[in-house]
Design a protein around this motif. Structure first.
Motif, PDB file in Angstrom:
ATOM      1  N   PHE A 140       0.827  -1.206   0.000  1.00 45.90           N
ATOM      2  CA  PHE A 140       0.000   0.000   0.000  1.00 45.90           C
ATOM      3  C   PHE A 140       0.863   1.258   0.000  1.00 45.90           C
ATOM      4  CE2 PHE A 140      -2.020   3.335   2.629  1.00 45.90           C
ATOM      5  CZ  PHE A 140      -3.042   3.682   1.764  1.00 45.90           C
ATOM      6  N   SER A 141       1.860   1.292   0.860  1.00 44.50           N
ATOM      7  CA  SER A 141       2.742   2.458   0.947  1.00 44.50           C
ATOM      8  C   SER A 141       3.490   2.677  -0.358  1.00 44.50           C
ATOM      9  CB  SER A 141       3.724   2.260   2.101  1.00 44.50           C
ATOM     10  OG  SER A 141       4.636   3.330   2.171  1.00 44.50           O
ATOM     11  N   CYS A 142       3.992   1.600  -0.930  1.00 43.54           N
ATOM     12  CA  CYS A 142       4.741   1.693  -2.189  1.00 43.54           C
ATOM     13  C   CYS A 142       3.850   2.177  -3.328  1.00 43.54           C
ATOM     14  CB  CYS A 142       5.341   0.336  -2.525  1.00 43.54           C
ATOM     15  SG  CYS A 142       6.148   0.275  -4.119  1.00 43.54           S
ATOM     16  N   ALA A 143       2.625   1.644  -3.409  1.00 44.70           N
ATOM     17  CA  ALA A 143       1.697   2.042  -4.483  1.00 44.70           C
ATOM     18  C   ALA A 143       1.389   3.533  -4.403  1.00 44.70           C
ATOM     19  CB  ALA A 143       0.418   1.225  -4.392  1.00 44.70           C
ATOM     20  N   ASN A 144       1.249   4.052  -3.195  1.00 41.03           N
ATOM     21  CA  ASN A 144       0.964   5.471  -3.032  1.00 41.03           C
ATOM     22  C   ASN A 144       2.158   6.338  -3.413  1.00 41.03           C
ATOM     23  OD1 ASN A 144      -1.659   6.564  -2.169  1.00 41.03           O
ATOM     24  ND2 ASN A 144      -1.525   5.020  -0.569  1.00 41.03           N
ATOM     25  N   GLU A 145       3.358   5.810  -3.233  1.00 42.49           N
ATOM     26  CA  GLU A 145       4.548   6.539  -3.667  1.00 42.49           C
ATOM     27  C   GLU A 145       4.629   6.590  -5.190  1.00 42.49           C
ATOM     28  OE1 GLU A 145       8.154   5.102  -2.001  1.00 42.49           O
ATOM     29  OE2 GLU A 145       7.443   5.196   0.072  1.00 42.49           O
ATOM     30  N   GLY A 174       0.402   9.039  -8.974  1.00 42.13           N
ATOM     31  CA  GLY A 174       0.389  10.505  -9.002  1.00 42.13           C
ATOM     32  C   GLY A 174      -0.582  11.089  -8.010  1.00 42.13           C
ATOM     33  N   GLU A 175      -1.613  10.322  -7.648  1.00 40.82           N
ATOM     34  CA  GLU A 175      -2.635  10.790  -6.712  1.00 40.82           C
ATOM     35  C   GLU A 175      -2.824   9.732  -5.631  1.00 40.82           C
ATOM     36  OE1 GLU A 175      -7.323  12.247  -6.756  1.00 40.82           O
ATOM     37  OE2 GLU A 175      -6.281  11.757  -8.615  1.00 40.82           O
ATOM     38  N   LYS A 176      -2.833  10.162  -4.369  1.00 41.81           N
ATOM     39  CA  LYS A 176      -2.908   9.239  -3.244  1.00 41.81           C
ATOM     40  C   LYS A 176      -4.296   8.608  -3.134  1.00 41.81           C
ATOM     41  CE  LYS A 176       1.246  10.517  -2.127  1.00 41.81           C
ATOM     42  NZ  LYS A 176       2.392   9.650  -2.454  1.00 41.81           N
ATOM     43  N   PHE A 177      -4.355   7.418  -2.543  1.00 43.35           N
ATOM     44  CA  PHE A 177      -5.615   6.756  -2.243  1.00 43.35           C
ATOM     45  C   PHE A 177      -5.483   6.090  -0.880  1.00 43.35           C
ATOM     46  CE2 PHE A 177      -2.969   3.988  -4.810  1.00 43.35           C
ATOM     47  CZ  PHE A 177      -2.987   2.783  -4.138  1.00 43.35           C
ATOM     48  N   THR A 178      -6.576   5.603  -0.325  1.00 42.68           N
ATOM     49  CA  THR A 178      -6.569   5.024   1.014  1.00 42.68           C
ATOM     50  C   THR A 178      -6.860   3.524   0.947  1.00 42.68           C
ATOM     51  OG1 THR A 178      -8.933   5.321   1.463  1.00 42.68           O
ATOM     52  CG2 THR A 178      -7.486   7.213   1.868  1.00 42.68           C
ATOM     53  N   MET A 179      -6.702   2.869   2.087  1.00 49.06           N
ATOM     54  CA  MET A 179      -7.016   1.443   2.182  1.00 49.06           C
ATOM     55  C   MET A 179      -8.508   1.195   1.973  1.00 49.06           C
ATOM     56  SD  MET A 179      -4.600  -0.844   2.779  1.00 49.06           S
ATOM     57  CE  MET A 179      -3.082  -1.254   3.664  1.00 49.06           C
ATOM     58  N   ASP A 180      -9.338   2.189   2.267  1.00 51.98           N
ATOM     59  CA  ASP A 180     -10.788   2.038   2.128  1.00 51.98           C
ATOM     60  C   ASP A 180     -11.286   2.312   0.715  1.00 51.98           C
ATOM     61  OD1 ASP A 180     -11.160   1.381   4.805  1.00 51.98           O
ATOM     62  OD2 ASP A 180     -11.239   3.482   5.411  1.00 51.98           O
ATOM     63  N   THR A 181     -10.401   2.810  -0.158  1.00 53.50           N
ATOM     64  CA  THR A 181     -10.802   3.114  -1.535  1.00 53.50           C
ATOM     65  C   THR A 181     -11.168   1.825  -2.270  1.00 53.50           C
ATOM     66  OG1 THR A 181      -9.272   4.991  -1.607  1.00 53.50           O
ATOM     67  CG2 THR A 181     -10.114   4.183  -3.711  1.00 53.50           C
ATOM     68  N   LYS A 182     -12.296   1.826  -2.963  1.00 57.29           N
ATOM     69  CA  LYS A 182     -12.692   0.665  -3.768  1.00 57.29           C
ATOM     70  C   LYS A 182     -11.746   0.534  -4.964  1.00 57.29           C
ATOM     71  CE  LYS A 182     -16.651  -0.442  -1.654  1.00 57.29           C
ATOM     72  NZ  LYS A 182     -16.923  -1.773  -1.072  1.00 57.29           N
ATOM     73  N   ALA A 229      -0.121   1.379 -10.350  1.00 57.12           N
ATOM     74  CA  ALA A 229       0.792   1.490  -9.214  1.00 57.12           C
ATOM     75  C   ALA A 229       0.535   0.383  -8.201  1.00 57.12           C
ATOM     76  CB  ALA A 229       0.637   2.859  -8.552  1.00 57.12           C
ATOM     77  N   LEU A 230      -0.743   0.093  -7.930  1.00 61.06           N
ATOM     78  CA  LEU A 230      -1.097  -0.952  -6.977  1.00 61.06           C
ATOM     79  C   LEU A 230      -0.610  -2.316  -7.460  1.00 61.06           C
ATOM     80  CD1 LEU A 230      -2.599  -1.745  -4.368  1.00 61.06           C
ATOM     81  CD2 LEU A 230      -4.680  -2.003  -5.755  1.00 61.06           C
ATOM     82  N   MET A 231      -0.787  -2.593  -8.747  1.00 60.20           N
ATOM     83  CA  MET A 231      -0.407  -3.895  -9.259  1.00 60.20           C
ATOM     84  C   MET A 231       1.109  -4.052  -9.381  1.00 60.20           C
ATOM     85  SD  MET A 231      -3.099  -5.469  -9.217  1.00 60.20           S
ATOM     86  CE  MET A 231      -2.275  -6.976  -9.724  1.00 60.20           C
ATOM     87  N   ILE A 232       1.821  -2.950  -9.625  1.00 60.62           N
ATOM     88  CA  ILE A 232       3.286  -3.028  -9.640  1.00 60.62           C
ATOM     89  C   ILE A 232       3.804  -3.345  -8.248  1.00 60.62           C
ATOM     90  CG2 ILE A 232       5.387  -1.631  -9.864  1.00 60.62           C
ATOM     91  CD1 ILE A 232       4.046  -0.288 -12.288  1.00 60.62           C
ATOM     92  N   ALA A 233       3.260  -2.677  -7.235  1.00 59.37           N
ATOM     93  CA  ALA A 233       3.664  -2.958  -5.860  1.00 59.37           C
ATOM     94  C   ALA A 233       3.299  -4.388  -5.477  1.00 59.37           C
ATOM     95  CB  ALA A 233       3.002  -1.963  -4.911  1.00 59.37           C
TER      96      ALA A 233
END
Length: 343
Positions: free
Chosen positions: A204-209, A212-220, A231-235
């Protein structure tokens, strides 16, 4: 984990804990029509409450079922260990669209990055497709992919539990309406991750880095933008997936820090092939495959002069990133200056 340790785990832990640590074990129980076992009990205690004739229908008893489960779980662990032992892959040339032979072949070691360049429609994605299916001269290009210098059997290629290749395509669409936390939790369990909570937080931390735009753990996950999804899938691929070969199709269109993304994957000893039109990515790779008319035209080593030019490309790229960020934030674009080298 050795068979003795797995057997001890299966014998002494409740079924619910076994499934929590190895979610695919649910499929094992379904195969024997045992999905209704009381999961708060150990396997032996739960089987005592089942009619004796139930297991007899499958020609097994409590002891042999336990041994089958141990073998099943050992296979999962062994497959992961085997994937981690892949040291290199080799691409052996086939034929281009005109039927002409590709004379080039290339061996790529763990931790290396190879870019694939060429005009749109030249056949870059086709090469990625051959690698994804671990082609054995049975695709239109007639290319062959070797693992550690050896050809693969059909059983090795098409065993879904032995996924050696992870592919990140240009378009990524999630179909499950989960939030990011649940999505990562499912992946961590299915991939038998140790310290799942730590790995999930790391992803999660890596994907947010990267995004370009931050998201949260609660984001669908269905609400993530294209860049956030990538970004999420690369992390996820870097920290959770045991697939040693990673294929990426045009990461420059994802709106993420692509240089950091590639660095992340190679730090984890992945073999990375990336189809790209981006000079920064193309020249950051160890080698680049040039595609022409559907075939491998040539293979180029990144020269010292090209590596030196990366400094200037990175300066220009940082300016473009800063401008994109200003536009995203609704700011006026500031004037930028860049001093390019005289080399």
């Amino acid at each position: 984990m050795q068979n003795a340790k797995i057997r001890e785990f299966v014998t002494h832990r409740p079924i619910a804990e076994i499934i929590s640590n190895y979610p695919v074990v649910q499929d094992f129980f379904i195969n024997y029509n045992l999905q209704t076992l009381e999961d708060k009990l150990t396997l032996a205690r739960a089987l005592e409450k089942m009619p004796a004739e139930h297991l007899a229908e499958f020609g097994i008893d409590e002891v042999s079922l336990t041994e089958e489960l141990v073998k099943f779980m050992a296979t999962l662990v062994n497959r992961r260990e085997e994937r981690e032992k892949i040291r290199h892959i080799t691409i052996i040339g086939g034929r281009n669209k005109a039927g002409e032979a590709e004379t080039a072949s290339l061996t790529i070691a763990a931790g290396e990055v190879v870019s694939i360049v060429g005009p749109t429609g030249s056949g870059k994605s086709c090469l990625l497709g051959d690698i994804e299916c671990l082609a054995q001269c049975d695709t239109p290009t007639k290319r062959q992919i070797l693992i550690n210098g050896h050809a693969l059997s059909d059983e090795e290629r098409f065993d879904m539990g032995n996924k050696m290749v992870a592919q990140l395509s240009q378009n990524m669409n999630f179909v499950m309406d989960l939030n990011v936390a649940d999505f990562l939790a499912i992946h961590a369990k299915s991939r038998l991750c140790d310290n799942a909570g730590q790995v999930i937080e790391q992803c999660f931390s890596c994907a947010n880095e990267l995004a370009g735009e931050k998201f949260t753990m609660d984001t669908k996950v269905t609400q993530l933008s294209g860049g956030q999804s990538r970004a999420l899938m690369i992390a996820d691929t870097a920290y959770m997936s045991s697939s040693p070969i990673v294929l990426i199709d045009e990461i420059e269109n994802a709106g993420i820090d692509r240089k950091q993304a590639i660095s992340l994957l190679t730090e984890n000893e992945k073999i990375v092939l990336i189809s790209t039109h981006d000079p920064l990515l193309a020249l950051s790779a160890n080698k680049r495959i040039v595609i022409k008319n559907g075939g491998i035209h040539k293979i180029l080593e990144t020269s010292a002069v090209e590596k030196a030019s990366l400094r200037d490309i990175e300066k220009l790229d940082s300016i473009m990133l800063a401008i994109r960020q200003q536009l995203r934030l609704g700011e006026s674009v500031s004037p930028f200056k860049v001093a390019l080298s005289d080399d």
